[in-house]
Design a protein around this motif. Sequence first.
Motif, short mmCIF file in Angstrom:
data_model
loop_
_atom_site.label_atom_id
_atom_site.label_comp_id
_atom_site.label_asym_id
_atom_site.label_seq_id
_atom_site.Cartn_x
_atom_site.Cartn_y
_atom_site.Cartn_z
N ASP A 35 -1.39 8.62 -8.79
CA ASP A 35 -2.43 8.74 -7.76
C ASP A 35 -3.86 8.80 -8.29
O ASP A 35 -4.77 9.24 -7.61
CB ASP A 35 -2.13 9.93 -6.83
CG ASP A 35 -2.14 11.27 -7.53
OD1 ASP A 35 -2.52 11.34 -8.71
OD2 ASP A 35 -1.77 12.26 -6.88
N ARG A 40 -5.54 3.04 -6.71
CA ARG A 40 -5.59 3.13 -5.25
C ARG A 40 -6.11 1.82 -4.66
O ARG A 40 -7.21 1.74 -4.11
CB ARG A 40 -6.44 4.33 -4.82
CG ARG A 40 -5.85 5.66 -5.26
CD ARG A 40 -6.57 6.85 -4.68
NE ARG A 40 -6.02 8.11 -5.20
CZ ARG A 40 -6.10 9.28 -4.59
NH1 ARG A 40 -6.74 9.36 -3.43
NH2 ARG A 40 -5.57 10.36 -5.13
N GLN A 42 -4.46 -2.40 -3.29
CA GLN A 42 -3.31 -3.26 -3.01
C GLN A 42 -3.31 -4.42 -3.99
O GLN A 42 -4.34 -5.04 -4.23
CB GLN A 42 -3.40 -3.81 -1.57
CG GLN A 42 -3.51 -2.74 -0.50
CD GLN A 42 -2.16 -2.35 0.07
OE1 GLN A 42 -1.13 -2.89 -0.31
NE2 GLN A 42 -2.17 -1.41 1.00
N ARG A 81 4.55 6.22 4.75
CA ARG A 81 3.10 6.06 4.75
C ARG A 81 2.48 7.08 3.79
O ARG A 81 2.95 8.21 3.67
CB ARG A 81 2.52 6.26 6.16
CG ARG A 81 3.02 5.25 7.19
CD ARG A 81 2.54 3.84 6.89
NE ARG A 81 2.98 2.86 7.88
CZ ARG A 81 4.08 2.12 7.77
NH1 ARG A 81 4.88 2.26 6.71
NH2 ARG A 81 4.38 1.23 8.70
N MET A 82 1.38 6.67 3.15
CA MET A 82 0.72 7.51 2.17
C MET A 82 -0.25 8.47 2.85
O MET A 82 -0.97 8.08 3.78
CB MET A 82 -0.03 6.63 1.16
CG MET A 82 -0.43 7.34 -0.11
SD MET A 82 0.99 7.77 -1.12
CE MET A 82 1.54 6.13 -1.67
N VAL A 139 -5.15 2.25 1.59
CA VAL A 139 -4.20 3.01 0.77
C VAL A 139 -3.50 4.07 1.61
O VAL A 139 -2.29 4.28 1.49
CB VAL A 139 -4.92 3.64 -0.43
CG1 VAL A 139 -4.00 4.59 -1.19
CG2 VAL A 139 -5.44 2.55 -1.38
N CYS A 142 -1.23 3.35 5.92
CA CYS A 142 -0.95 1.92 6.09
C CYS A 142 0.43 1.60 5.52
O CYS A 142 0.95 2.36 4.69
CB CYS A 142 -1.99 1.07 5.35
SG CYS A 142 -3.64 1.12 6.09
N LEU A 144 3.12 0.35 3.04
CA LEU A 144 3.02 0.34 1.58
C LEU A 144 3.36 -1.01 0.98
O LEU A 144 3.06 -1.27 -0.18
CB LEU A 144 3.94 1.43 1.01
CG LEU A 144 3.60 2.85 1.48
CD1 LEU A 144 4.64 3.85 1.02
CD2 LEU A 144 2.22 3.25 1.01
N ARG A 162 2.43 -7.89 -1.08
CA ARG A 162 1.28 -7.05 -1.44
C ARG A 162 1.75 -5.60 -1.51
O ARG A 162 2.38 -5.11 -0.57
CB ARG A 162 0.16 -7.20 -0.41
CG ARG A 162 -1.18 -6.62 -0.85
CD ARG A 162 -2.20 -6.74 0.27
NE ARG A 162 -1.86 -5.86 1.39
CZ ARG A 162 -2.42 -5.95 2.59
NH1 ARG A 162 -3.34 -6.87 2.84
NH2 ARG A 162 -2.07 -5.11 3.56
N ASN A 164 0.99 -1.44 -2.42
CA ASN A 164 0.12 -0.30 -2.68
C ASN A 164 0.44 0.17 -4.10
O ASN A 164 1.51 0.69 -4.37
CB ASN A 164 0.40 0.81 -1.66
CG ASN A 164 -0.48 2.03 -1.84
OD1 ASN A 164 -0.88 2.37 -2.97
ND2 ASN A 164 -0.80 2.70 -0.75
N HIS A 165 -0.50 -0.05 -5.02
CA HIS A 165 -0.23 0.13 -6.46
C HIS A 165 0.13 1.57 -6.83
O HIS A 165 0.77 1.81 -7.85
CB HIS A 165 -1.42 -0.34 -7.28
CG HIS A 165 -1.11 -0.76 -8.68
ND1 HIS A 165 -0.04 -0.25 -9.40
CD2 HIS A 165 -1.73 -1.63 -9.52
CE1 HIS A 165 -0.02 -0.79 -10.60
NE2 HIS A 165 -1.02 -1.64 -10.70
N THR A 166 -0.26 2.53 -6.01
CA THR A 166 0.09 3.92 -6.34
C THR A 166 1.60 4.14 -6.31
O THR A 166 2.11 5.08 -6.92
CB THR A 166 -0.58 4.92 -5.37
OG1 THR A 166 -0.08 4.70 -4.05
CG2 THR A 166 -2.09 4.79 -5.38
#
Length: 454
Positions: A35, A40, A42, A81-82, A139, A142, A144, A162, A164-166
């Motif tokens: 994190d 943070r 995409q 969801r984050m 981030v 939305c 993931l 795509r 979410n890189h976290t």
Amino acid sequence: MAGSLVFKVKRSQPELVAPATATPRELKLLSDIDDQNGLRFQIPTIQFYKYDPSMHGKDPAKVIKEAVAKALVFYYPFAGRMRELAGAGRKLVVDCTGEGVLFIEADADVRLADFGDALQPPFPCLEELLFDVPGSGGVLHCPLLLLQVTRLKCGGFIFAMRLNHTMADAAGLVQFMTAVGEMARGATVPSVPPVWRREILNARNPPLVTFAHREYDHVEDTKGTIIPLDDMAHRSFFFGPTEISAIRRVIPGASSSSTFELLTACLWRCRTRALQADPEEEVRIICIVNARSKFNPPLPSGYYGNGFAFPVAVATAGKLCASPLGYALELVKKAKKEVTEEYLRSVADLMVTRGRPHFTVVRAYLVSDLTHAGFGEVDVGWGKPVYGGAAKGGVGAIPGVASFYIPFKNKAGELGIVVPICLPAAAMDRFVKELDSILLKQDQPYKTFITSAL
């Protein structure tokens, strides 16, 4: 050529694909490596698949959508969801709601052959092949994952995603995609069970930062943003055995250096010269290093969180540009060697003591080696992709900072690495000249393989 290819895509309405069966409703904390601010965002990937006569009559969009729903039963955090945990210093947590991932099916009036023999970034009409659903790109709060399957006129298709890189790094994403492929081919469980266990990479109590971690230096941008956003050129460069040998020849004693080290040293100096940085200012090369095997014992098989570090080499622009390539090479090798289990634990400790800072992007260049990530092995029933990997270079918070090393076979059948580069147009011209000055062949500039800017 593919760079000038224009086509139309007809898309369905985006829909949410939920896990095929009920999954736990719970909160899952990310690690203190996951994190950090620098993750943070995409990140897009793309896979191109040929028509397979044995799959005639099967709709790849339907097959993949059903496989994703089955894979999400095991990877159910992706369907959540984050959130930021209140009062916990911006700590990220996945609310496992089971809402699902975004899925789009589409048709394009183009054939795979129309993209040309050399599939590599930048891809024409990428925004059509991976549609940015309004409101989906954040981030927090939305989906993931966003997935799009685009059917082609030839019976082939494109599978873009795509992330979410976290949530995951390249290895973790490929692990999920492999599970999707296995489900698409009839499996009922993934061959590698997913492992969450993000607490392994949490900060210690009390935290103890044991390295300088200059990748997280706070650097003032005294000269203004080095990468303007309004005149960017995107090109890809091929480095096969001939090009790597040419680089190796100009560095005495480079026989023990890896291809990654040689290529990184070369690109860093060429790029710095091309950008004409102030000689007195510091420039940085940041190398993504997979740290999974650095742990004792190694991180568990099936761990799909972010398991890498950002070691950095620092030099003044003047010293880097004036010195032989061997100088850059030694700095790159020294930075890579820093990464140990203790190094990554020190990063986690730094995150909680300094508010999860972003890695330095001012006068920095970041490279990530995807040659062993496995994107090219993902089989969803139509065999291996003809291209699999990063959808473009220069992704992240600041365009132009990052490049990926992608495995590639050119028209001559040579195996090598293709590197997408994103630079201001004038700097790109200078970059090409710098590369040609290194890749000399019998006193003639070696013609670098280039994909034109779109």
